[in-house]
Design an enzyme around this catalytic site. Structure first.
Site, PDB file in Angstrom:
ATOM      1  N   ASP A 202       0.793  -1.410  -0.024  1.00 35.86           N
ATOM      2  CA  ASP A 202       0.376   0.202   0.166  1.00 35.86           C
ATOM      3  C   ASP A 202       0.764   1.423  -0.440  1.00 35.86           C
ATOM      4  O   ASP A 202       1.050   1.959  -0.263  1.00 35.86           O
ATOM      5  CB  ASP A 202      -1.030  -0.422   1.184  1.00 35.86           C
ATOM      6  N   LYS A 206       1.805   4.068  -3.209  1.00 35.88           N
ATOM      7  CA  LYS A 206       0.945   5.731  -2.547  1.00 35.88           C
ATOM      8  C   LYS A 206       2.759   6.443  -2.807  1.00 35.88           C
ATOM      9  O   LYS A 206       2.347   7.556  -3.272  1.00 35.88           O
ATOM     10  CB  LYS A 206       1.306   6.032  -1.121  1.00 35.88           C
TER      11      LYS A 206
END
Length: 429
Positions: A202, A206
């Site tokens: 995750d 980003k």
């Protein structure tokens, strides 16, 4: 004010999507005043149409997302379903049929952001995605608009609330990793399968998005070095405290000192307690930006959750609707710099290495010689031991990842080194 409403199609009505719909309804008058025209929820695409969705007219619900984005009267598509497909096809189809897109899909943007931007530009439409990186925290817009006249050199941040909660719990209570993870799961911070969070996937997505915007360079998910935090132990935190540090899972995007390349990486790191990121507790996110003119900036707030993420989505929705009314589009992709992305082996940082060694004369000299042979300078050394066994902690000056890897490989071959207990990077100087 224009009386004909701008029509919005919502793809996905889970935790975030339902909050988007709720805010659109409860704040309808304010949104209309800010945009200059009313906005109307024209359709909601879901997988389970029989589920009761409070506040949403069942007549708007459909399972045919493709037909919804192809309608032609849709002004903006809000995509909050996540994943690669069918999201990618739905977004490009929306552009083809005249709609702009607001997305929270970090995985898709990190993998195919360039293609999506190209599709948006080809059809004269907007692609906004503030909610893809840090929930409610305004970050993407400041990077690509407020700092557009500056030169960003580094982006350092905590961009995953689940991992920050776990590491903070380990630090503050002395809990082990599994115990802290179990609490995060019970409180709803961690998914039943926490792999994407705790293994850094995750945060890596980003980091790719942030690096691309900050350095005007295309950075894909595959370009980001990723290391999870499942091996962090209570002993690592004890060592960090002795150095006046704590441990965070950091996303780090840097421009090389000569300006000729960039790096993007995600890994656990010790960070001094004096650094602003060290005080970020619980499931909160924070990102530290360093630039030539603005200097050091910090963005802080809730990085996940239905309402915070929906806040970012609605902010993009207002901006896109304003552009629509004015017959304009906002900033698109800026990749003019086209800087190469350097491999992790070229990254230079400090290291904290904990070794299990034999407790006898000459061991420290042997270890120091190995570091010297690989051109890795030692900052401090701490040794404790008894009954023939010892622990040796070495903190280096700045060294490349490749040189440190060679050092550790040689250390493992020494008869006096029983094992390498842990290796941790030290950031935030």
């Amino acid at each position: 004010m224009r009386t004909r409403p701008l029509k919005v199609a919502l793809l996905g009505c889970g935790v975030v999507g339902s909050e988007v719909a709720r805010i659109m309804t409860t704040h309808a008058e304010d949104l209309a005043a800010r945009i200059g025209a009313p906005v109307e929820l024209a359709g909601v695409a879901v997988r389970r149409p029989s589920k009761v969705r409070e506040g949403i007219d069942p007549a708007l619900v459909t399972t045919d997302a493709t037909a919804l984005v192809k309608r032609g009267d849709i002004d903006v598509v809000v995509e909050v379903i996540g994943g690669i497909e069918p999201a990618r096809n739905l977004i490009t189809t929306a552009f083809e049929h005249g709609a702009s897109v607001v997305s929270a899909n970090k995985a898709l943007l990190a993998q195919d952001g360039a293609a999506l931007h190209a599709a948006a530009e080809a059809h004269g439409r907007d692609l906004y995605y503030e909610a893809a990186v840090a929930g409610a925290i305004p970050l993407i817009r400041p990077l690509r608009e407020s700092l557009a006249g500056d030169k960003v050199n580094r982006v350092l941040g905590i961009v995953n609330g689940t991992t920050n909660f776990i590491l903070d719990k380990m630090d503050s209570t002395g809990a082990g990793y599994q115990e802290a993870l179990d609490e995060a799961t019970a409180l709803g911070y961690a998914e039943a399968d926490p792999t994407a969070d705790v293994e850094g996937f995750d945060a890596a997505a980003k980091a790719a998005i942030l690096a691309g915007i900050a350095f005007h360079t295309r950075v894909r998910l595959d370009d980001v070095y990723r290391e999870g935090m499942t091996e962090v132990t209570a002993a690592d935190f004890a060592s960090a405290r002795q150095m006046g540090c704590t441990i965070k899972l950091l996303a780090i995007c840097e421009r090389a000192k000569d300006g000729g390349s960039v790096t993007a990486r995600v890994h656990p790191a010790m960070i001094p307690l004096s650094h602003p990121l060290a005080s970020v507790r619980g499931a909160y996110n924070a990102v530290f930006v360093e630039s030539d003119a603005a200097g050091q900036l910090m963005f802080y707030g809730p990085g996940a959750g239905g309402a915070p993420t929906a806040s970012a989505v609605l902010g993009d929705l207002v901006a896109v609707c304003r552009n629509r009314l004015n017959g304009a589009t906002g900033p698109g992709e800026s990749a003019y710099a086209a800087l190469p992305v350097s491999p992790m082996g070229d990254v230079v940082t400090r290291y904290h290495i904990s070794l299990d060694v034999a407790d006898k004369p000459g061991v420290l000299a042997q270890v120091a010689t190995v570091f010297a042979e690989h051109d890795v300078s030692i900052d401090t050394v701490r040794q404790t031991g008894k009954d023939g066994e010892a622990s040796l902690v070495v903190v280096t000056h700045r060294a490349s990842d490749a040189s440190l890897a060679g050092t550790v490989e040689t250390l493992r071959k020494l008869d006096t080194v029983r094992g390498v207990a842990s290796i941790m990077r030290v950031e935030g100087e």
